[in-house]
Design a protein around this motif. Structure first.
Motif, mmCIF file in Angstrom:
data_model
loop_
_atom_site.group_PDB
_atom_site.id
_atom_site.type_symbol
_atom_site.label_atom_id
_atom_site.label_comp_id
_atom_site.label_asym_id
_atom_site.label_seq_id
_atom_site.Cartn_x
_atom_site.Cartn_y
_atom_site.Cartn_z
ATOM 1 N N ALA A 1 0.837 -1.194 0.000
ATOM 2 C CA ALA A 1 0.000 0.000 0.000
ATOM 3 C C ALA A 1 0.874 1.247 0.000
ATOM 4 N N ALA A 2 0.564 2.156 -0.926
ATOM 5 C CA ALA A 2 1.253 3.446 -0.967
ATOM 6 C C ALA A 2 0.468 4.428 -0.112
ATOM 7 N N GLN A 3 1.129 5.467 0.333
ATOM 8 C CA GLN A 3 0.448 6.490 1.124
ATOM 9 C C GLN A 3 0.452 7.809 0.381
ATOM 10 N N GLY A 4 -0.572 8.589 0.623
ATOM 11 C CA GLY A 4 -0.694 9.895 -0.005
ATOM 12 C C GLY A 4 -1.822 10.656 0.645
ATOM 13 N N THR A 5 -2.438 11.529 -0.126
ATOM 14 C CA THR A 5 -3.574 12.296 0.366
ATOM 15 C C THR A 5 -4.701 12.240 -0.662
ATOM 16 N N ALA A 6 -5.899 12.463 -0.179
ATOM 17 C CA ALA A 6 -7.062 12.504 -1.066
ATOM 18 C C ALA A 6 -7.883 13.747 -0.775
ATOM 19 N N CYS B 1 -2.875 20.229 -7.965
ATOM 20 C CA CYS B 1 -3.843 19.327 -7.341
ATOM 21 C C CYS B 1 -3.444 19.156 -5.872
ATOM 22 N N GLN B 2 -4.399 19.209 -4.991
ATOM 23 C CA GLN B 2 -4.119 19.172 -3.555
ATOM 24 C C GLN B 2 -3.982 17.770 -2.980
ATOM 25 N N GLY B 3 -4.267 16.728 -3.783
ATOM 26 C CA GLY B 3 -4.172 15.363 -3.277
ATOM 27 C C GLY B 3 -3.517 14.440 -4.283
ATOM 28 N N ASP C 1 -0.265 13.992 -10.739
ATOM 29 C CA ASP C 1 0.973 13.618 -11.429
ATOM 30 C C ASP C 1 1.669 12.440 -10.755
ATOM 31 N N ALA C 2 1.425 12.231 -9.457
ATOM 32 C CA ALA C 2 2.076 11.136 -8.727
ATOM 33 C C ALA C 2 1.736 9.771 -9.303
ATOM 34 N N ILE C 3 0.531 9.624 -9.891
ATOM 35 C CA ILE C 3 0.143 8.322 -10.460
ATOM 36 C C ILE C 3 -0.367 8.417 -11.899
ATOM 37 N N TRP C 4 -0.460 9.602 -12.471
ATOM 38 C CA TRP C 4 -1.045 9.804 -13.802
ATOM 39 C C TRP C 4 -0.265 9.081 -14.905
#
Length: 129
Positions: free
Chosen positions: A23-28, A101-103, A55-58
């Motif tokens: 599992a990766a961590q980030g924000t939503a 993008c904020q998340g 952009d982190a996963i796009w």
């Protein structure tokens, strides 16, 4: 306990640990309708269990159509210190959340509401593909 049952238990535990470790961590954050048009599917309606990728996963549109399981793991602001509902949601990437993008993942409001109190606005998450 038989050897085969012990092996089965160990294998099951290993699989569970592997899924948590990946599992990766980030924000939503969340966005509200209208959900079309989208960067991936134009005017095709993909329901409401959807998200936009930052952009982190796009990965230059490679994220289009990917399914992610997202779980709230904590708040990011003091206004709603414990926003998580203890559930997870599976969303389909249908759009792009542009620079600024904020998340990591911008969830539909409906998807966000399943895992957290929308009053939080932004949450810490774990996500897996």
């Amino acid at each position: 306990m038989g050897v085969s049952i012990r092996v089965l238990i160990v294998v099951t535990m290993a699989i569970c640990l592997a899924s948590v470790a990946n599992a990766a961590q980030g924000t939503a954050t969340f966005y509200t309708p209208p959900y079309v048009p989208s960067s991936c599917y134009g005017y095709q309606d993909n329901g409401v269990m959807i998200a936009a990728a930052s952009d982190a996963i796009w990965a230059n549109r490679a994220a289009c159509g990917r399914m992610y399981r997202v779980k709230c793991i904590g708040g990011t602001n003091q206004g709603v210190p414990q926003p998580c509902k203890g559930t997870s949601v599976v969303v389909k990437i249908v759009d792009y959340c542009p620079p600024g993008c904020q998340g990591t993942i911008d969830l539909s409001k409906e998807a966000f509401s399943i895992i957290a109190n929308p009053d939080a606005g932004k949450i810490k998450i774990e996500y897996t593909q």
